[in-house]
Every structure is written in structure tokens, then in C-alpha cells.
Design a protein around this motif. Structure first.
Motif, PDB file in Angstrom:
ATOM      1  N   VAL A   1      -0.204  -6.828   8.820  1.00  0.00           N
ATOM      2  CA  VAL A   1      -0.431  -6.128   7.548  1.00  0.00           C
ATOM      3  C   VAL A   1      -1.714  -6.699   6.932  1.00  0.00           C
ATOM      4  O   VAL A   1      -1.865  -7.920   6.806  1.00  0.00           O
ATOM      5  N   ILE A   2      -2.618  -5.774   6.589  1.00  0.00           N
ATOM      6  CA  ILE A   2      -3.971  -6.156   6.187  1.00  0.00           C
ATOM      7  C   ILE A   2      -4.303  -5.608   4.808  1.00  0.00           C
ATOM      8  O   ILE A   2      -3.938  -4.475   4.492  1.00  0.00           O
TER       9      ILE A   2
ATOM     10  N   LEU B   1      -0.352  -2.051   9.355  1.00  0.00           N
ATOM     11  CA  LEU B   1      -0.422  -1.394   8.046  1.00  0.00           C
ATOM     12  C   LEU B   1      -1.670  -1.897   7.323  1.00  0.00           C
ATOM     13  O   LEU B   1      -1.849  -3.112   7.190  1.00  0.00           O
ATOM     14  N   GLU B   2      -2.523  -0.979   6.896  1.00  0.00           N
ATOM     15  CA  GLU B   2      -3.646  -1.380   6.052  1.00  0.00           C
ATOM     16  C   GLU B   2      -3.383  -0.928   4.620  1.00  0.00           C
ATOM     17  O   GLU B   2      -3.325   0.260   4.320  1.00  0.00           O
TER      18      GLU B   2
ATOM     19  N   SER C   1      -2.782   7.206  10.536  1.00  0.00           N
ATOM     20  CA  SER C   1      -2.191   8.143   9.574  1.00  0.00           C
ATOM     21  C   SER C   1      -2.309   7.544   8.176  1.00  0.00           C
ATOM     22  O   SER C   1      -2.351   6.321   8.015  1.00  0.00           O
ATOM     23  N   LEU C   2      -2.369   8.439   7.191  1.00  0.00           N
ATOM     24  CA  LEU C   2      -2.593   8.007   5.808  1.00  0.00           C
ATOM     25  C   LEU C   2      -1.442   8.443   4.911  1.00  0.00           C
ATOM     26  O   LEU C   2      -0.890   9.535   5.100  1.00  0.00           O
TER      27      LEU C   2
ATOM     28  N   VAL D   1      -1.335   2.629  10.016  1.00  0.00           N
ATOM     29  CA  VAL D   1      -0.946   3.397   8.835  1.00  0.00           C
ATOM     30  C   VAL D   1      -1.769   2.840   7.680  1.00  0.00           C
ATOM     31  O   VAL D   1      -1.760   1.632   7.422  1.00  0.00           O
ATOM     32  N   GLY D   2      -2.529   3.727   7.021  1.00  0.00           N
ATOM     33  CA  GLY D   2      -3.326   3.312   5.862  1.00  0.00           C
ATOM     34  C   GLY D   2      -2.699   3.859   4.609  1.00  0.00           C
ATOM     35  O   GLY D   2      -2.403   5.047   4.525  1.00  0.00           O
ATOM     36  N   ILE D   3      -2.478   2.996   3.630  1.00  0.00           N
ATOM     37  CA  ILE D   3      -1.924   3.495   2.360  1.00  0.00           C
ATOM     38  C   ILE D   3      -2.880   3.159   1.224  1.00  0.00           C
ATOM     39  O   ILE D   3      -3.618   2.178   1.277  1.00  0.00           O
ATOM     40  N   ASP D   4      -2.858   3.986   0.193  1.00  0.00           N
ATOM     41  CA  ASP D   4      -3.664   3.720  -1.001  1.00  0.00           C
ATOM     42  C   ASP D   4      -3.033   4.445  -2.184  1.00  0.00           C
ATOM     43  O   ASP D   4      -2.366   5.464  -2.019  1.00  0.00           O
TER      44      ASP D   4
END
Ligand code: SAM
Length: 219
Positions: free
Chosen positions: A109-110, A45-46, A90-91, A65-68
Motif C-alpha cells: 500500500v503506497i 493499492l495506491e 483500476s480507479l 487499484v488507485g483511489i482518491d
């Protein structure tokens, strides 16, 4: 800093973000990958993925998985996924202080340059901890207030000018570690003059991260 003003700042910055911050912070981003578990097909997870500058650096076997929080930053990341053909990424639009994933979902997790760009860094770290599996890695890369008194004074001084651009320069690492109960495996100095730090942690036991009033859950 509140989340709405941070969101406005990154809406303004999104189109110019890569020009301003790609090369100058690239060294730190690359260092993250040396500290990642090299098991193939690891789930990562980023958090605060931004425009996705680090996404091409992941092995294609890693499911990312990138979240923002910022829709504008995510739009840029989405273009990058398309142009660079990154089917392993995926975002999702999400608040890092309230992740929808179940406990222990990810191998790592980054958060790169996010901890000082969010109003509640301690809550972000607690969530990163929660969604990481037992034995997994939690890594965050960030600028923290210098231990040098003179430099720290300058960093405190420029804080009022950086905040409208969506990040602060006065965040203290020692205080944050105490507040969260997190105990890093190691801390590496990265980027220009070693002024940024990569904090590498392993989640050794399941459970939530609790502030250091009691003992931290076996980091
Ligand atoms: C300085 S940028 C870093 C982007 C990227 N990680 C990089 O290496 O360039 C900080 C990012 O954190 C995001 N952010 C700030 N607060 C957040 C929150 N509560 N939840 C999710 N993302 C957040 C911002 O929208 C922005 O994209």
C-alpha cells in the motif's frame, strides 16, 4: 485543513498538476518502486493516486487499484490509463480514512505526497496498515518538517500559504510515528536536497495499528 477545502484545492489544481509536480517529484516516485515486493501480479493499492503520475511505472503484471477523494484528479488519472493503455490499473473514488477493502487485501500500500495533503494523516496510515496483508509493504513518500531549526521555522512560516493549495509543510514525522505506533524498516531521503522522505514499513503481524500508548503491533 478540512477535506472539503482540500477537494476544492485539487479541483483547481488538477489540470495544471502534472506541469507543476511531475518532474520535480519524479525521483521520489521512482524510488518507491525499488522498495516494492517484486512478486509478479502483486496487488498494490495506491492511496491518493491523484492524476496517476506513478501509474505507468508499475510492472504490467502488478494489479493496481488507485483511489482518491478528488473526482477531478481521478478524471486526469483515467485519461492517463486510457492514453497509456494500462489495463492493470483500476480507479475508485474513495476517502483514504475509510477504505472499503477488507483487512489484508493488498501486498503493498503506497501513498506518494498524500500524508501532508489530508486532514487526518494518522487515520490514513491506520487504514493503509489495515488493508495491507501480513508480510506486505506500506510505503509513504512525503515532505516532513525539517530537523534543522532554521529550516523548520521557514517551513512553519510558509504553511499558511501552502494550505490553500492542498498541502501543509509543518507535519512532523517523529510525532506521526508516535501517534500511529508505526515503526519503519528504514527512512530514505529523496528529491531536492533530500527534503522529502520515503518511509518503508513491513507489516509483520496481522491486526490493527494502534497509537503508541501501548506497544505497536509488530512492525
Ligand atoms: C499532492 S497530491 C499527490 C498525487 C499523487 N500521489 C502524486 O504522486 O502526484 C495529493 C492527493 O491526495 C488526495 N487526497 C487528499 N486527501 C485524501 C483522502 N482523504 N482520501 C483520498 N485521497 C485524498 C488529493 O485529492 C490529491 O489527489
Amino acid at each position: 485543513m478540512d477535506q472539503a477545502s482540500i477537494d476544492r484545492a485539487y479541483a483547481r489544481l488538477s489540470r495544471h498538476y502534472d506541469l507543476l509536480f511531475e518532474r520535480v517529484f519524479d525521483g521520489g516516485r521512482r524510488r518507491i518502486f525499488r522498495a516494492l515486493p517484486d512478486r509478479p501480479a502483486a496487488r498494490v493499492l495506491e492511496v491518493g493516486v491523484g492524476t496517476g503520475l506513478s501509474l505507468p511505472l508499475y510492472p504490467k503484471t502488478t494489479r493496481v487499484v488507485g483511489i482518491d477523494y478528488s473526482g477531478d484528479m481521478l478524471r486526469c488519472a483515467s485519461e492517463r490509463i486510457h492514453l497509456d493503455r494500462l489495463p492493470n490499473v483500476s480507479l475508485l473514488r474513495m476517502d483514504a480514512t475509510n477504505l472499503v477493502f477488507p483487512d489484508g487485501t493488498f501486498d503493498a500500500v503506497i501513498a506518494a505526497y498524500v500524508i501532508s495533503a489530508t486532514p487526518h494523516p494518522e487515520r490514513v496510515i491506520a487504514e493503509m496498515w489495515r488493508v495491507c496483508r501480513s508480510g506486505g509493504r506500506i510505503l509513504f513518500l512525503n515532505h516532513f518538517l525539517s530537523e534543522n531549526t532554521l529550516l523548520a521555522r521557514v517551513e512553519r512560516g510558509i504553511n499558511r500559504w501552502t494550505k490553500p493549495w492542498g498541502f501543509r509543510t509543518d507535519l512532523e514525522l517523529a510525532g506521526l510515528l508516535q501517534q500511529t505506533g508505526l515503526r519503519p524498516d528504514r527512512i530514505e531521503r529523496v528529491n531536492l536536497f533530500g527534503m522529502w522522505r520515503l518511509v518503508v514499513c513491513t507489516k509483520r503481524k496481522a491486526g490493527s495499528l494502534t497509537p503508541a500508548t501501548g506497544s505497536p503491533p509488530g512492525t
